[in-house]
Design a protein around this motif. Structure first.
Motif, PDB file in Angstrom:
ATOM      1  N   ASN A 103       0.850  -1.174   0.013  1.00 27.82           N
ATOM      2  CA  ASN A 103       0.063  -0.066   0.006  1.00 27.82           C
ATOM      3  C   ASN A 103       0.913   1.100  -0.179  1.00 27.82           C
ATOM      4  OD1 ASN A 103       0.917  -0.198   2.692  1.00 27.82           O
ATOM      5  ND2 ASN A 103      -0.949  -0.037   3.545  1.00 27.82           N
ATOM      6  N   ALA A 104       2.168   1.218   0.032  1.00 25.27           N
ATOM      7  CA  ALA A 104       3.024   2.188  -0.192  1.00 25.27           C
ATOM      8  C   ALA A 104       2.956   3.153  -1.498  1.00 25.27           C
ATOM      9  CB  ALA A 104       4.392   1.869   0.220  1.00 25.27           C
ATOM     10  N   GLN A 105       2.766   4.252  -1.381  1.00 24.37           N
ATOM     11  CA  GLN A 105       2.718   4.827  -2.626  1.00 24.37           C
ATOM     12  C   GLN A 105       4.317   5.597  -3.107  1.00 24.37           C
ATOM     13  OE1 GLN A 105       0.171   6.192  -4.577  1.00 24.37           O
ATOM     14  NE2 GLN A 105      -1.394   4.630  -3.518  1.00 24.37           N
ATOM     15  N   ILE A 106       4.643   5.054  -4.339  1.00 25.46           N
ATOM     16  CA  ILE A 106       5.949   5.425  -4.711  1.00 25.46           C
ATOM     17  C   ILE A 106       5.764   6.695  -5.598  1.00 25.46           C
ATOM     18  CG2 ILE A 106       8.024   4.591  -6.289  1.00 25.46           C
ATOM     19  CD1 ILE A 106       7.236   1.934  -5.294  1.00 25.46           C
ATOM     20  N   ASN A 107       6.711   7.300  -5.184  1.00 28.42           N
ATOM     21  CA  ASN A 107       6.541   8.792  -5.925  1.00 28.42           C
ATOM     22  C   ASN A 107       7.357   8.817  -7.080  1.00 28.42           C
ATOM     23  OD1 ASN A 107       5.898  11.719  -6.197  1.00 28.42           O
ATOM     24  ND2 ASN A 107       7.147  12.245  -4.533  1.00 28.42           N
ATOM     25  N   GLU A 108       6.696   9.056  -8.314  1.00 28.04           N
ATOM     26  CA  GLU A 108       7.545   8.910  -9.593  1.00 28.04           C
ATOM     27  C   GLU A 108       8.278  10.473  -9.835  1.00 28.04           C
ATOM     28  OE1 GLU A 108       8.117   6.523 -11.346  1.00 28.04           O
ATOM     29  OE2 GLU A 108       7.097   5.012 -10.123  1.00 28.04           O
ATOM     30  N   GLY A 109       7.754  11.393  -9.670  1.00 26.32           N
ATOM     31  CA  GLY A 109       8.199  12.732 -10.177  1.00 26.32           C
ATOM     32  C   GLY A 109       7.707  13.655  -9.023  1.00 26.32           C
ATOM     33  N   GLY A 110       7.230  14.870  -9.509  1.00 25.60           N
ATOM     34  CA  GLY A 110       6.819  15.787  -8.456  1.00 25.60           C
ATOM     35  C   GLY A 110       5.668  15.579  -7.616  1.00 25.60           C
TER      36      GLY A 110
END
Length: 143
Positions: free
Chosen positions: A112-119
């Protein structure tokens, strides 16, 4: 006036940043360390992070990373826990989005962890940035 005896100024000493595309070995946590996601940047080299053991901790970005590796909200990092202060930790390593996906695939961090791709201000597909409110134009009174 003294003569310039060097071979350039500040920009020459900085050098080139050639380490962007280097593949590095994936670093897993050891005991005394924990994976976390940055919730809030506080300034002065500090941030608030949600550790995947279920605790929020105040984190200090160590000097080695401070001006060289930019840590942003949503990044997955490796924290060094303190023996004497459970509510504080030190940021040891920042994972790239690709490394974060690999950690998720290996089961090191929860799904359930959101991975930040960019901004941090990106809007996902299907979202409009606001609340979902349904109304008809007939319901709106003339102003």
């Amino acid at each position: 006036m003294p003569k310039n005896k060097g071979k350039g100024g500040k920009n020459r000493r900085r050098g080139k940043n050639d380490n962007e595309n280097d593949k590095r070995e994936l670093v897993f946590k050891e005991d005394g360390q924990e994976y976390a996601q940055i919730l809030k940047m506080l300034g002065n080299g500090r941030c608030e992070a949600y550790c995947f053991d279920g605790e929020k901790r105040l984190c200090h970005i160590r000097g080695k990373l401070r001006k060289k590796v930019w840590v942003n909200v949503g990044d997955i990092v490796l924290l060094g826990l303190r023996d004497f202060q459970n509510e504080k930790a030190d940021v040891i390593l920042k994972y790239t989005p690709e490394e974060s996906r690999n950690l998720k695939r290996y089961g090191e961090i929860p799904d359930n962890a959101q991975i930040n791709e960019g901004g941090a201000d990106e809007v996902e597909e299907g979202e409009e940035g606001g609340a979902d409110i349904d109304f008809d134009f007939d319901d709106v009174d003339d102003i």
